[in-house]
Design an enzyme around this catalytic site. Structure first.
Site, PDB file in Angstrom:
ATOM      1  N   SER A 145       0.847  -1.197   0.000  1.00 26.93           N
ATOM      2  CA  SER A 145       0.000   0.000   0.000  1.00 26.93           C
ATOM      3  C   SER A 145       0.888   1.256   0.000  1.00 26.93           C
ATOM      4  CB  SER A 145      -0.944  -0.047   1.201  1.00 26.93           C
ATOM      5  OG  SER A 145      -1.944   0.926   1.094  1.00 26.93           O
ATOM      6  N   ASP A 285      -8.726  -6.327  -4.723  1.00 32.90           N
ATOM      7  CA  ASP A 285      -7.907  -5.246  -4.173  1.00 32.90           C
ATOM      8  C   ASP A 285      -8.553  -3.875  -4.365  1.00 32.90           C
ATOM      9  OD1 ASP A 285      -5.757  -3.853  -3.129  1.00 32.90           O
ATOM     10  OD2 ASP A 285      -4.296  -4.597  -4.578  1.00 32.90           O
ATOM     11  N   HIS A 312      -6.659  -6.091  -0.681  1.00 27.45           N
ATOM     12  CA  HIS A 312      -5.541  -5.180  -0.455  1.00 27.45           C
ATOM     13  C   HIS A 312      -4.498  -5.797   0.478  1.00 27.45           C
ATOM     14  CE1 HIS A 312      -3.717  -1.320  -0.987  1.00 27.45           C
ATOM     15  NE2 HIS A 312      -3.787  -0.983   0.281  1.00 27.45           N
TER      16      HIS A 312
END
EC number: 3.4.11.5
Length: 338
Positions: A145, A285, A312
């Protein structure tokens, strides 16, 4: 007589094997000789334009060939949600480091907002690299991320000090990430739910408990982590997030991006990354998995890992595919297969 000789040989080989295993384990858990052992935890001093601070790190293992630095997301989440790497990486004999970036829960948390820039965080990672004695022959950076943004930016400036780059679940363009959230993920929500979320956002009413009441079941549990029961490490990281830094840089939630990072875009610079690179995407995601695949082709030595059941945090909800792919990549780079 032959039986006795065969048995003696077997016992000798077994003894040698056990002795080698013992030596390997002994080396793996032997760090610098210090008066007090701290289970690998070390507060690393960091210099910044506004003063000196310390960041929390925890070292696992001793392997001069493979040193992996884990970069958590957020910004200003914590290493806690990345604890799942511990068993996998230790079984492989990797040396790796959990790390709370400056401003995160276990590190110093200065209040000067001028510190929360990509360039300053990149400089911090370089100081951590030096502190753990990693270099171009053994240093791998794995970012998830926001950690993926930081990893890519670090590589663009310091790839001469790296052996491999792993980007988990982060597109190279924040505007494209926002577009994907608006044009693809938002349309998967129930219209009534989406309208209420948008109404709260229009009013900037992000402190309203109703905002997260809507996002958690309708977005976070669909696209952030799809496990029915969230892992303890993720729950702890969520409780410990520095919301001031997170909101300043990311915006109020994972549903799109609107903070200082909103215009960040280095997609047209990916060709500059020449070290072996793994891009990881997942079906559910918050990031477009097709964009992650494209990124693997834009770097010079790229590989793509797709997690068909992941979101994610595919490291949790598609763990076997994620971890096997990550470990294979690191081993392949180490043995010069990529």
């Amino acid at each position: 007589m032959r039986s006795i000789i065969a048995l003696s040989s077997l016992l000798f080989l077994t003894s040698c094997k056990n002795e080698n295993n013992t030596n390997i384990l002994s080396d793996y858990f032997t760090y610098e000789k210090e008066k007090i052992e701290t289970a690998g935890v070390k507060m690393i001093p960091i210099k910044t334009p506004v003063g000196k601070f310390k960041v929390w790190t925890k070292r696992f293992g001793n392997n001069p060939k493979i040193k992996v630095l884990l970069l958590h997301g957020g910004p200003a989440m914590t290493h806690e949600y990345m604890e799942c790497f511990e068993t996998f990486f230790q079984r492989e004999g990797f040396e790796f480091y959990e790390y709370d970036q400056l401003g995160s829960y276990y590190s110093d948390q200065p209040k000067d907002s001028s510190l929360w820039t990509i360039d300053r965080f990149v400089d911090e990672v370089e100081q951590v690299r030096k502190a753990i004695n990693a270099d171009k022959d053994n240093f791998y950076v794995l970012g998830n991320s926001w950690g993926g943004i930081l990893a890519m930016e670090y590589a663009l400036k310091y790839q001469q000090n790296m052996k491999g780059l792993l980007v988990a679940n982060m597109m190279a363009s924040a505007p494209e990430y926002g577009k994907y959230a608006d044009e693809v993920l938002a349309k998967q929500m129930k219209p009534k739910v989406l309208k209420e979320i948008r109404d709260l956002e229009t009013k900037n009413d992000f402190e309203n408990p109703r905002y997260m009441e809507l996002l958690i079941p309708n977005f976070y549990q669909e696209h952030l982590c799809r496990l029915k029961e969230w892992p303890d490490g993720l729950n702890r990281a969520s409780k410990h997030v520095n919301s001031e830094i997170y909101t300043l840089m990311q915006g109020p939630s994972e549903f799109g991006i609107s903070g200082r990072l909103a215009k960040w875009d280095i997609k047209n610079r990916l060709h500059e990354i020449t070290i072996p690179t793994l891009m990881i995407g997942a079906k559910y995601d918050t990031m477009d998995p097709k964009a992650m695949e494209e990124q693997s082709k834009l770097v010079k030595k790229g590989r793509y890992l797709y997690c068909p059941n992941g979101s994610h945090l595919a490291m949790w909800d598609d763990q076997k595919v994620f971890m096997n792919g990550v470990i294979q990549f690191i081993n392949d780079v180490d043995s010069h297969k990529l």
